[in-house]
Design a protein around this motif. Structure first.
Motif, PDB file in Angstrom:
ATOM      1  N   GLY A  42       4.579 -27.997  64.935  1.00 27.90           N
ATOM      2  CA  GLY A  42       5.383 -29.276  64.828  1.00 27.90           C
ATOM      3  C   GLY A  42       4.632 -30.067  64.676  1.00 27.90           C
ATOM      4  N   GLN A  43       3.371 -30.318  65.254  1.00 24.74           N
ATOM      5  CA  GLN A  43       2.562 -31.113  65.273  1.00 24.74           C
ATOM      6  C   GLN A  43       1.189 -31.174  64.477  1.00 24.74           C
ATOM      7  N   ALA A  44       1.336 -29.859  63.799  1.00 27.65           N
ATOM      8  CA  ALA A  44      -0.262 -29.479  62.836  1.00 27.65           C
ATOM      9  C   ALA A  44       0.285 -28.981  61.272  1.00 27.65           C
ATOM     10  N   VAL A  45      -0.014 -29.558  60.692  1.00 27.38           N
ATOM     11  CA  VAL A  45      -0.067 -28.754  58.929  1.00 27.38           C
ATOM     12  C   VAL A  45      -1.237 -28.201  58.716  1.00 27.38           C
ATOM     13  N   LEU A  46      -0.914 -27.612  58.117  1.00 22.78           N
ATOM     14  CA  LEU A  46      -2.328 -26.692  57.265  1.00 22.78           C
ATOM     15  C   LEU A  46      -2.446 -27.118  56.224  1.00 22.78           C
ATOM     16  N   THR A  47      -3.158 -27.338  55.361  1.00 19.84           N
ATOM     17  CA  THR A  47      -3.601 -27.478  54.205  1.00 19.84           C
ATOM     18  C   THR A  47      -5.014 -27.294  53.501  1.00 19.84           C
ATOM     19  N   ALA A  48      -4.845 -27.973  52.456  1.00 22.68           N
ATOM     20  CA  ALA A  48      -7.127 -27.310  51.743  1.00 22.68           C
ATOM     21  C   ALA A  48      -7.858 -28.205  52.294  1.00 22.68           C
ATOM     22  N   ALA A  49      -8.876 -27.545  52.611  1.00 21.87           N
ATOM     23  CA  ALA A  49      -9.649 -28.108  52.757  1.00 21.87           C
ATOM     24  C   ALA A  49     -10.567 -29.167  51.523  1.00 21.87           C
TER      25      ALA A  49
END
Length: 214
Positions: A42-49
């Protein structure tokens, strides 16, 4: 998200609030945006570089949940050290939030098994809408809609590399990426059936594929 239905406004393609996808978020980096997913802590979001190609220092994450629309500033952005902007390999980044995510936003874990080929998966994102017959729209909806579609992992990209050997902009790494095509129910347009000998006619009106922004 590009789908097979005649209109992307069809309710079947909307990832509406409360349907299990409220942890899929819009990552805004300067004047650009992409899609991300809230990880289990709940503290980080995974996305595209590649969302951060402009090297902007202004990043926020927009949540759409039962609490309404909420924008949270990023505390830190970490780009995968192996990211290659030329080949688009290892295109991953983590966005650490400056304050807690809404409790109503789902958290997601990473899939760690290695049995994806042949399985159906669901895509959810804020990318440009469109249809299979007309393609993606030239610009995103305003505000962007969270859409969904399904597809099937057909093969590893290693089976496709001989067909793209002259395209250095997509020099995929074997055993690192999976491939899915956009089927319309006919063998004539079954791309991976023809190229990789993985015949499949798709999922009917549920079939879709990602577009810029997803």
């Amino acid at each position: 998200m590009v789908t097979t239905v005649t209109s992307y406004t069809d309710s079947r393609n909307r990832a509406l609030i409360g349907n299990g996808y409220d942890g899929v978020v819009r990552v805004v980096a300067g004047s650009y945006y992409g899609t991300g997913v809230l990880l289990y802590n709940g503290q980080a979001v995974l996305t595209a570089a590649h969302v951060f190609a402009s090297e902007t220092t202004s990043t926020s994450v927009v949540f759409e949940t039962s609490y309404g629309t909420q924008s949270i500033a990023a505390k830190k952005v970490l780009i995968n050290s192996d990211y290659n902007s030329t080949s688009s390999n290892n295109d991953l980044a983590l966005v650490w939030l400056s304050s807690p995510a809404p409790t109503s936003a789902e958290r997601y874990e990473l899939y760690r098994a290695e049995d994806e080929i042949g399985k159906t998966f669901t895509m959810v994102g804020y990318g440009r809408p469109g249809t299979g017959s007309a393609g993606q729209l030239s610009s995103p909806s305003n505000p962007p809609w969270r859409l969904q579609a399904k597809n099937q992992f057909d093969t590893d990209v290693s089976t496709l590399l001989p067909f793209f050997s002259s395209t250095p902009a997509w020099a995929a790494i074997s055993n690192k990426q999976l491939a899915a095509d956009f089927d319309d129910g006919t063998s004539l347009h079954d791309a991976l059936g023809l190229l990789a000998r993985k015949p499949d006619l798709g999922l009917g009106t549920s079939e879709g594929l990602i577009a810029p922004g997803d």
